[in-house]
Write an enzyme that holds these catalytic residues in place. Structure first.
Site, PDB file in Angstrom:
ATOM      1  N   GLY A 205       6.110  -4.356 -10.272  1.00  0.00           N
ATOM      2  CA  GLY A 205       5.174  -5.184 -10.340  1.00  0.00           C
ATOM      3  C   GLY A 205       5.374  -6.580  -9.891  1.00  0.00           C
ATOM      4  CD  GLU A 239       9.859   2.769 -12.939  1.00  0.00           C
ATOM      5  OE1 GLU A 239       8.615   2.501 -12.726  1.00  0.00           O
ATOM      6  OE2 GLU A 239      10.432   3.801 -13.231  1.00  0.00           O
ATOM      7  N   PRO A 240      11.132  -2.337  -9.404  1.00  0.00           N
ATOM      8  CG  PRO A 240      12.708  -3.854  -8.747  1.00  0.00           C
ATOM      9  CD  PRO A 240      12.454  -2.630  -9.662  1.00  0.00           C
ATOM     10  N   GLY A 241       9.454  -2.974  -6.233  1.00  0.00           N
ATOM     11  CA  GLY A 241       9.317  -2.538  -4.940  1.00  0.00           C
ATOM     12  C   GLY A 241       8.809  -3.941  -3.995  1.00  0.00           C
ATOM     13  NE  ARG A 278      -0.502  -5.641   0.627  1.00  0.00           N
ATOM     14  CZ  ARG A 278      -0.658  -7.243   0.460  1.00  0.00           C
ATOM     15  NH1 ARG A 278      -0.538  -7.795   1.230  1.00  0.00           N
ATOM     16  NH2 ARG A 278      -0.765  -7.424  -0.875  1.00  0.00           N
ATOM     17  CB  CYS A 308     -13.524   1.643  17.294  1.00  0.00           C
ATOM     18  SG  CYS A 308     -15.156   1.571  17.582  1.00  0.00           S
ATOM     19  CD  GLU A 309     -13.771   1.709  10.780  1.00  0.00           C
ATOM     20  OE1 GLU A 309     -14.458   0.942  10.426  1.00  0.00           O
ATOM     21  OE2 GLU A 309     -13.643   2.845  10.824  1.00  0.00           O
TER      22      GLU A 309
END
Length: 381
Positions: A205, A239-241, A278, A308-309
């Site tokens: 995190g 547990e870094p990502g 994101r 198309c949004e």
């Protein structure tokens, strides 16, 4: 170079403890990135059978793999048992009992991690806060002891770790302090009951800078964790990502058009929410810079994609230099939760992935072709 430096900074900061850094594969699962981290000495934190296949293909030893995730199927748990992974983090009593039945059927020992929900609030987007009560992740604290006793009584199960994961993009050390103290209180209760796990897993995190955040540096984290965890003598898992790969990646895009409508100026580019979700999904900020500075006057614009949004945007009300069709842009901080969350919405092929390392570059994954989008489909039986 960025990934190596980040890994070594965290590894060095935790050097006073026996520890293992297990890279959170969900952040970026490209095989070339996985191999780099394996070569640095990392283990792997996975959340699906697909990620299990990837890390094995990248050469991670099975005993350095941790299988997390709140919704592992029976087939996935069976694959984990047969692969003899380092440990499987269970998140409910039902999952634990299913895993026990699989162990009995396969007649294999299984190392269990009990993922605890420590009920710790973090200042992050609610979609990526995972350590607070009332959400789907982890065993509530009052269910941990009964689960541990179940593991201790089972002839094929071993308690390999107690674990937590507080969330993602955390920039304060306070949640880690509170969560670790709660894990240690549980550990004391386990030891008093004659149960001693082999490791304590404080999750990942660690946040990075996207805009004006002050990232949580590994040394600051270690200043809190080392005094708390050293007396246990246990191996500490992290547990870094995002911390390892987020700042190492960029999304390249080109300006297609400029448009003025309803009192707003739009810069329409050829990348969209299907490439980097994101901004749309989390309202996340990503810095955008010109590939070549031309010294044009700045203006406030929305940077939008071709999907198309209305929610297809990379930046809203952003002050950027005057941009014209054909200009190249780099969207920074796209190394984590970028390509892994990309889609083929609007039948748009996903972009290529390019690795740049020590002055060299190569194509890790070629640009997807339109034909590849439907070459496994059938029109009729």
């Amino acid at each position: 170079d960025i990934i190596r430096a980040r890994y070594r900074a965290l590894d060095t900061a935790m050097d006073a403890l026996p520890h293992r850094i297990c890279y959170a594969v969900k952040a970026n699962s490209t095989l070339a990135i996985l191999r780099l981290l394996r070569d640095l000495g990392a283990g792997a934190d996975i959340v699906s059978a697909g990620e299990l296949a990837r890390v094995l293909a990248a050469g991670f030893p099975a005993d350095r793999i941790v299988f997390s995730g709140v919704g592992k199927s029976a087939a996935e748990l069976t694959a984990a048992v047969r692969a003899d992974l380092g440990h499987v983090n269970v998140e409910s009593r039902e999952e634990l009992e299913l895993l026990a039945r699989i162990a009995e059927r396969e007649q294999r020992r299984v190392s269990i991690g009990l993922r605890v929900n420590p009920d710790v609030t973090t200042e992050t987007h609610p979609y990526i806060s995972t350590g607070k009560s009332g959400i789907k992740f982890g065993l509530p604290i009052d269910q941990v002891m009964p689960a541990a006793l179940f593991v201790a009584a089972h002839p094929l199960l071993d308690l390999g770790a107690i674990a937590m994961h507080l969330g993602s993009q955390i920039t304060s050390v306070a949640p880690y302090r509170v969560g670790t103290e709660r894990l240690l209180a549980l550990l004391q209760r386990l030891i008093q009951s004659g149960i001693r796990p082999g490791a304590i897993d404080v999750g990942g995190g660690l946040g990075i800078r996207y805009a004006d955040e002050t990232p949580l540096e590994p040394a600051r984290l270690a200043d809190v964790l080392v005094p708390l965890l050293a007396p246990t003598g246990l191996t500490v898992y992290l547990e870094p990502g995002r911390y390892l790969v987020g700042s190492a990646g960029v999304l390249l895009t080109s300006v297609l058009y400029r448009k003025h409508s309803g009192g707003k100026d739009f810069v329409i580019v050829d990348a969209g929410m299907n490439d980097l979700v994101r901004p749309s999904h989390y309202q996340a900020y990503h810095e955008i810079v010109e590939l070549e500075e031309r010294g044009r006057a700045a203006a406030q614009v929305d940077v939008v994609g071709p999907v198309c949004e209305t929610g297809d945007f990379l930046a809203l009300d952003r002050t950027l230099p005057g941009l014209e069709p054909g200009d190249g842009l780099a969207v920074l901080g796209a190394g984590a939760y970028g390509f892994v969350m990309a889609s083929n919405y609007n039948s748009r092929p996903r972009p290529a992935e390019i690795i740049v390392d020590e002055g060299k570059w190569w194509i890790a994954r070629p640009r997807e072709t339109v034909d590849a989008l439907f070459n496994t489909e059938r029109l009729v039986r």
